[in-house]
Design a protein around this motif. Structure first.
Motif, PDB file in Angstrom:
ATOM      1  N   ALA A 124       0.831  -1.202   0.000  1.00 28.78           N
ATOM      2  CA  ALA A 124       0.000   0.000   0.000  1.00 28.78           C
ATOM      3  C   ALA A 124       0.865   1.252   0.000  1.00 28.78           C
ATOM      4  CB  ALA A 124      -0.927  -0.006   1.216  1.00 28.78           C
ATOM      5  N   ALA A 125       1.988   1.211   0.724  1.00 30.48           N
ATOM      6  CA  ALA A 125       2.893   2.364   0.766  1.00 30.48           C
ATOM      7  C   ALA A 125       3.471   2.647  -0.614  1.00 30.48           C
ATOM      8  CB  ALA A 125       4.012   2.111   1.773  1.00 30.48           C
ATOM      9  N   LEU A 128      11.327  13.262   0.195  1.00 35.14           N
ATOM     10  CA  LEU A 128      11.243  13.183   1.650  1.00 35.14           C
ATOM     11  C   LEU A 128      10.371  12.009   2.079  1.00 35.14           C
ATOM     12  CD1 LEU A 128      12.039  14.660   4.302  1.00 35.14           C
ATOM     13  CD2 LEU A 128       9.892  15.935   4.089  1.00 35.14           C
ATOM     14  N   TYR A 129       9.226  11.845   1.423  1.00 31.96           N
ATOM     15  CA  TYR A 129       8.331  10.735   1.744  1.00 31.96           C
ATOM     16  C   TYR A 129       8.993   9.391   1.451  1.00 31.96           C
ATOM     17  CZ  TYR A 129       4.340  13.966   2.204  1.00 31.96           C
ATOM     18  OH  TYR A 129       3.479  14.951   2.614  1.00 31.96           O
ATOM     19  N   ARG A 130       9.641   9.283   0.313  1.00 32.90           N
ATOM     20  CA  ARG A 130      10.303   8.023  -0.044  1.00 32.90           C
ATOM     21  C   ARG A 130      11.356   7.640   0.995  1.00 32.90           C
ATOM     22  NH1 ARG A 130      11.251   9.247  -6.453  1.00 32.90           N
ATOM     23  NH2 ARG A 130       9.409   8.173  -7.284  1.00 32.90           N
ATOM     24  N   HIS A 131      12.130   8.620   1.411  1.00 29.87           N
ATOM     25  CA  HIS A 131      13.189   8.355   2.386  1.00 29.87           C
ATOM     26  C   HIS A 131      12.598   7.869   3.705  1.00 29.87           C
ATOM     27  CE1 HIS A 131      16.984   8.825   4.535  1.00 29.87           C
ATOM     28  NE2 HIS A 131      16.315   9.466   5.481  1.00 29.87           N
ATOM     29  N   ALA A 132      11.554   8.538   4.177  1.00 29.42           N
ATOM     30  CA  ALA A 132      10.962   8.162   5.462  1.00 29.42           C
ATOM     31  C   ALA A 132      10.271   6.798   5.387  1.00 29.42           C
ATOM     32  CB  ALA A 132       9.970   9.235   5.911  1.00 29.42           C
ATOM     33  N   HIS A 176      11.940   4.355   7.933  1.00 22.49           N
ATOM     34  CA  HIS A 176      11.193   4.242   9.187  1.00 22.49           C
ATOM     35  C   HIS A 176       9.943   3.374   9.093  1.00 22.49           C
ATOM     36  CE1 HIS A 176      13.807   7.333  10.791  1.00 22.49           C
ATOM     37  NE2 HIS A 176      13.477   8.149   9.810  1.00 22.49           N
ATOM     38  N   VAL A 177       9.119   3.627   8.081  1.00 21.31           N
ATOM     39  CA  VAL A 177       7.807   2.981   8.038  1.00 21.31           C
ATOM     40  C   VAL A 177       7.915   1.506   7.661  1.00 21.31           C
ATOM     41  CG1 VAL A 177       5.532   2.977   6.955  1.00 21.31           C
ATOM     42  CG2 VAL A 177       6.640   5.159   7.556  1.00 21.31           C
ATOM     43  N   VAL A 178       8.527   1.212   6.531  1.00 20.76           N
ATOM     44  CA  VAL A 178       8.582  -0.171   6.060  1.00 20.76           C
ATOM     45  C   VAL A 178       9.365  -1.090   6.998  1.00 20.76           C
ATOM     46  CG1 VAL A 178       9.468  -1.673   4.223  1.00 20.76           C
ATOM     47  CG2 VAL A 178       8.123   0.361   3.644  1.00 20.76           C
ATOM     48  N   LEU A 218       6.359  13.612  10.422  1.00 22.61           N
ATOM     49  CA  LEU A 218       6.457  13.184   9.031  1.00 22.61           C
ATOM     50  C   LEU A 218       5.887  11.778   8.861  1.00 22.61           C
ATOM     51  CD1 LEU A 218       7.483  13.492   6.118  1.00 22.61           C
ATOM     52  CD2 LEU A 218       9.732  12.728   6.926  1.00 22.61           C
ATOM     53  N   CYS A 219       6.248  10.865   9.761  1.00 24.33           N
ATOM     54  CA  CYS A 219       5.733   9.493   9.682  1.00 24.33           C
ATOM     55  C   CYS A 219       4.220   9.464   9.852  1.00 24.33           C
ATOM     56  CB  CYS A 219       6.402   8.618  10.732  1.00 24.33           C
ATOM     57  SG  CYS A 219       8.144   8.251  10.386  1.00 24.33           S
TER      58      CYS A 219
END
Length: 338
Positions: A25-26, A49-53, A57-59, A93-94
């Motif tokens: 989904a991400a 920025l979104y891709r990096h985070a 962090h998220v995945v 951001l997350c």
């Protein structure tokens, strides 16, 4: 075929359900942001920025969860952990990213509600909020820049003064071209920002929001500095604060140069964002309204009525008059980095 199309085409939209991993989904949500970048409605730096985070962090912590397992409780624990270990900015951001991913999943039928909606509100530690320079500290800091040979070689004294005269973001200041300055009217048009995009390098990009496009009246001392700078450099166009080849400067490199100069001084806490905080504080103490300060800084946090029906581009000399107090540190030292 993009990840977004792979997921949605060929009847797969019906299978965007609770059994989809959050990592999938991400990826699809990021693809939707990429399409908005291509349409010009989102900034490429935001996508980076979104891709990096997501990757950092998220995945790693949530990627293997199925959508059915992305409960408010689990996401809340994740965000509070990020807040404790990485700080408020990364946690915020997350949260934005997770809200976007889960919102996308709701629209595709994978979730019934967005679980991020009810997580614990993130609160910024008051001790870590941006600190403003006092007028006397402004003059002391400018003296530090004026007296530092490295700072002068990197053009930092005049750049710092320009940001203090306007409240511009660093990328916006580096994006100002000589053609954006109307010396007869004493104004500068803020039209672009300088960013570095993966795969493209350094580019002049559209600004982050409509409210960021603005025309600002410049204090008289700043106009004097800019006239002297133009005469000294003999340049009729191009970036006002250009690199050695006449092109745009990388704001990361400029930030690193400021860090080097302030190391070991009483101003180690000063960042380019401190200048914006300083401008806002000085304008506030002068009695300027929140709306006037928002217009000066290019903030968009105002009501829809103000956004749509009230002109944000009106030039107001009152802001420049207040900022006259930030004139150079000594001997009218406006442009001291010959």
């Amino acid at each position: 075929m993009s990840e977004l199309n792979r997921v949605l085409e060929g009847g797969e939209q019906d299978r965007v359900a609770a059994a989809m991993p959050l990592s999938t989904a991400a990826a699809a949500w990021l693809a939707s942001i990429e399409e908005r970048v291509e349409r010009g409605t989102r900034s490429p730096s935001t996508l980076d920025l979104y891709r990096h985070a997501v990757k950092r962090h998220v995945v790693p912590q949530l990627g293997e969860l199925l959508l059915a397992e992305t409960t408010t409780a689990r996401l809340d624990r994740f965000l509070q952990g990020v807040l404790r270990t990485k700080g408020y900015a990364t946690a915020k951001l997350c949260r934005t990213i997770l809200s976007g991913i889960c919102g996308w999943a709701v629209r595709q039928g994978g979730l019934t509600t967005n679980p991020v909606r009810d997580v614990t509100p993130l609160e910024l530690d008051r001790d870590r909020t941006a600190k403003a320079l006092t007028p006397s500290e402004v003059h002391e800091w400018l003296s530090v820049l004026d007296e530092d040979e490295f700072a002068r070689r990197r053009d930092l004294p005049e750049l710092a003064r320009f940001v203090l005269a306007t409240g511009l973001r660093l990328g916006e200041a580096l994006g100002v071209r000589w053609s954006d300055i109307d010396f007869d009217r004493g104004v500068v048009s803020v039209e672009r920002t300088v960013i570095r995009v993966n795969g493209k390098g350094l580019i002049a990009s559209r600004l982050k929001s409509r409210s960021s496009y603005r025309v600002l009246v410049l204090p008289g001392w700043c106009l004097t500095m800019l006239r002297a700078r133009g005469d000294r450099l003999g340049i009729s166009d191009g970036p006002v604060f250009a690199d050695a080849k006449g092109g745009y400067r990388d704001r990361n490199n400029v930030g690193a140069a400021f860090r080097r100069v302030r190391q070991g001084t009483q101003f180690e806490w000063v960042t380019p964002h401190t200048y914006r905080k300083t401008v806002a504080t000085i304008l506030d103490s002068s009695g300027a309204s929140a709306r006037m300060i928002a217009d000066q800084l290019g903030h968009s946090r105002i009501s829809m009525t103000q956004d749509v029906y009230m002109g944000r581009r009106a030039v107001t000399s009152a802001m420049a008059e207040v900022l006259e107090s930030l004139e150079g540190s000594t001997d009218g030292g406006i442009a001291r980095n010959e």
